[in-house]
Design a protein around this motif. Structure first.
Motif, mmCIF file in Angstrom:
data_model
loop_
_atom_site.group_PDB
_atom_site.id
_atom_site.type_symbol
_atom_site.label_atom_id
_atom_site.label_comp_id
_atom_site.label_asym_id
_atom_site.label_seq_id
_atom_site.Cartn_x
_atom_site.Cartn_y
_atom_site.Cartn_z
ATOM 1 N N SER A 55 0.777 -1.413 0.566
ATOM 2 C CA SER A 55 0.165 -0.087 0.486
ATOM 3 C C SER A 55 0.776 1.014 -0.332
ATOM 4 C CB SER A 55 -0.918 -0.077 0.865
ATOM 5 O OG SER A 55 0.169 0.188 2.188
ATOM 6 N N THR A 56 1.966 0.974 0.884
ATOM 7 C CA THR A 56 2.875 2.308 0.548
ATOM 8 C C THR A 56 4.044 2.490 -0.371
ATOM 9 O OG1 THR A 56 2.933 1.790 2.684
ATOM 10 C CG2 THR A 56 4.975 3.549 1.940
ATOM 11 N N LEU A 57 4.305 1.944 -1.130
ATOM 12 C CA LEU A 57 4.451 1.748 -3.031
ATOM 13 C C LEU A 57 3.393 2.388 -4.396
ATOM 14 C CD1 LEU A 57 7.305 -1.920 -3.006
ATOM 15 C CD2 LEU A 57 7.286 1.235 -2.412
ATOM 16 N N SER A 58 2.099 1.839 -3.657
ATOM 17 C CA SER A 58 0.822 2.317 -4.467
ATOM 18 C C SER A 58 0.797 4.088 -4.128
ATOM 19 C CB SER A 58 -0.696 1.615 -3.610
ATOM 20 O OG SER A 58 -1.293 1.725 -5.018
ATOM 21 N N ILE A 59 0.758 4.094 -3.448
ATOM 22 C CA ILE A 59 0.232 5.653 -2.358
ATOM 23 C C ILE A 59 1.503 6.590 -3.063
ATOM 24 C CG2 ILE A 59 0.322 7.107 -0.546
ATOM 25 C CD1 ILE A 59 -0.881 4.729 0.786
ATOM 26 N N SER A 65 13.044 15.099 -8.784
ATOM 27 C CA SER A 65 12.303 15.085 -9.851
ATOM 28 C C SER A 65 12.858 13.975 -10.934
ATOM 29 C CB SER A 65 12.496 16.095 -10.966
ATOM 30 O OG SER A 65 11.905 17.373 -10.203
ATOM 31 N N LEU A 66 14.102 13.342 -10.790
ATOM 32 C CA LEU A 66 15.355 12.485 -11.289
ATOM 33 C C LEU A 66 14.418 11.487 -10.305
ATOM 34 C CD1 LEU A 66 16.898 11.858 -13.030
ATOM 35 C CD2 LEU A 66 18.456 12.027 -11.896
ATOM 36 N N LEU A 67 14.626 12.091 -8.783
ATOM 37 C CA LEU A 67 14.058 10.184 -8.270
ATOM 38 C C LEU A 67 12.784 10.244 -7.812
ATOM 39 C CD1 LEU A 67 14.752 8.436 -5.830
ATOM 40 C CD2 LEU A 67 13.690 10.091 -4.096
ATOM 41 N N ALA A 68 12.119 11.018 -8.077
ATOM 42 C CA ALA A 68 10.513 10.473 -9.006
ATOM 43 C C ALA A 68 10.058 10.028 -9.854
ATOM 44 C CB ALA A 68 9.755 12.127 -8.569
ATOM 45 N N LEU A 69 10.594 10.741 -11.111
ATOM 46 C CA LEU A 69 11.200 9.503 -12.148
ATOM 47 C C LEU A 69 11.463 8.330 -12.482
ATOM 48 C CD1 LEU A 69 10.263 10.086 -14.996
ATOM 49 C CD2 LEU A 69 13.038 10.866 -15.525
ATOM 50 N N CYS A 70 12.396 7.620 -11.813
ATOM 51 C CA CYS A 70 13.477 6.981 -11.014
ATOM 52 C C CYS A 70 12.407 5.792 -10.594
ATOM 53 C CB CYS A 70 14.551 6.637 -10.965
ATOM 54 S SG CYS A 70 15.976 6.987 -12.168
ATOM 55 N N TYR A 71 11.773 5.983 -9.554
ATOM 56 C CA TYR A 71 10.591 5.645 -8.736
ATOM 57 C C TYR A 71 9.192 4.956 -9.632
ATOM 58 C CZ TYR A 71 7.427 4.293 -5.218
ATOM 59 O OH TYR A 71 6.463 3.435 -4.975
ATOM 60 N N HIS A 72 8.984 5.872 -10.230
ATOM 61 C CA HIS A 72 7.919 5.651 -10.746
ATOM 62 C C HIS A 72 7.865 4.986 -12.382
ATOM 63 C CE1 HIS A 72 3.837 7.270 -11.908
ATOM 64 N NE2 HIS A 72 3.729 7.205 -12.935
ATOM 65 N N MET A 73 9.118 4.896 -12.942
ATOM 66 C CA MET A 73 9.299 4.096 -14.473
ATOM 67 C C MET A 73 9.654 2.611 -13.400
ATOM 68 S SD MET A 73 12.646 4.967 -16.585
ATOM 69 C CE MET A 73 14.034 4.459 -15.260
ATOM 70 N N SER A 74 10.003 2.837 -12.066
ATOM 71 C CA SER A 74 10.308 1.162 -12.338
ATOM 72 C C SER A 74 9.367 0.637 -11.545
ATOM 73 C CB SER A 74 11.391 1.421 -10.513
ATOM 74 O OG SER A 74 12.812 1.868 -11.328
ATOM 75 N N ALA A 82 1.632 12.077 -10.074
ATOM 76 C CA ALA A 82 1.380 13.744 -10.004
ATOM 77 C C ALA A 82 2.164 14.872 -9.497
ATOM 78 C CB ALA A 82 0.434 13.911 -8.813
ATOM 79 N N PHE A 83 4.062 14.663 -8.906
ATOM 80 C CA PHE A 83 4.271 15.137 -8.700
ATOM 81 C C PHE A 83 5.304 15.667 -10.074
ATOM 82 C CE2 PHE A 83 9.005 16.042 -7.878
ATOM 83 C CZ PHE A 83 8.589 17.022 -6.969
ATOM 84 N N LEU A 84 5.481 14.751 -11.241
ATOM 85 C CA LEU A 84 5.202 14.443 -12.327
ATOM 86 C C LEU A 84 4.839 15.375 -13.337
ATOM 87 C CD1 LEU A 84 7.349 11.046 -12.830
ATOM 88 C CD2 LEU A 84 9.120 13.324 -12.783
ATOM 89 N N ALA A 85 3.841 15.329 -13.442
ATOM 90 C CA ALA A 85 2.659 15.461 -14.079
ATOM 91 C C ALA A 85 2.891 17.218 -14.290
ATOM 92 C CB ALA A 85 1.355 15.614 -14.348
#
Length: 131
Positions: free
Chosen positions: A20-24, A78-87, A31-34
């Motif tokens: 649930s934490t990873l999904s949130i 932003s780079l961390l969010a992008l890498c997390y979202h992509m993975s 949303a941050f990347l958008a």
């Protein structure tokens, strides 16, 4: 008639789980990347309006000279969010294909995904600073 019972399911009953934490955080990073894409396009359009405007250059210099730490922290976040979202997106694609659906493999793939996202982000930050 008011009943003094907690709502079901009540949040104080449940312990936070990895899934649930990873999904949130996947939703938050999306949303941050958008929002970052929206502001990037907005700033590019503002900069495209009039390139001979003196005050635009003065404010850009002031902002980049005195608040470079803010710019670097936003870029790194932003780079961390992008890498997390992509993975995590690749992990979801593997789920859609029918892989790693057992509960033990879900937790294992979540931990592996976190390490992959951290490795991608750190390696890109190091590449960015040393290039």
């Amino acid at each position: 008639m008011k009943i003094n019972r907690p709502l079901s399911p009540h949040l104080t009953i449940y312990k936070p789980q990895l899934t649930s934490t990873l999904s949130i955080f996947h939703r938050i990073s999306g949303a941050f990347l958008a929002i970052m894409v929206f502001f990037s396009i907005l700033f590019l359009k503002i900069g495209d309006l009039n390139l001979t405007f003196y005050y635009l250059y003065r404010y850009a210099f002031f902002f980049t000279f005195y608040f470079y730490w803010l710019i670097l922290s936003v870029v790194n976040f932003s780079l961390l969010a992008l890498c997390y979202h992509m993975s995590n997106g690749i992990r979801h694609l593997l789920w859609d294909l029918g892989f790693f659906l057992e509960l033990s493999k879900v937790y294992t793939s979540g931990i592996i995904m976190l390490f992959c996202a951290a490795f991608l982000a750190v390696s890109n930050i190091i590449r960015f600073y040393f290039s």
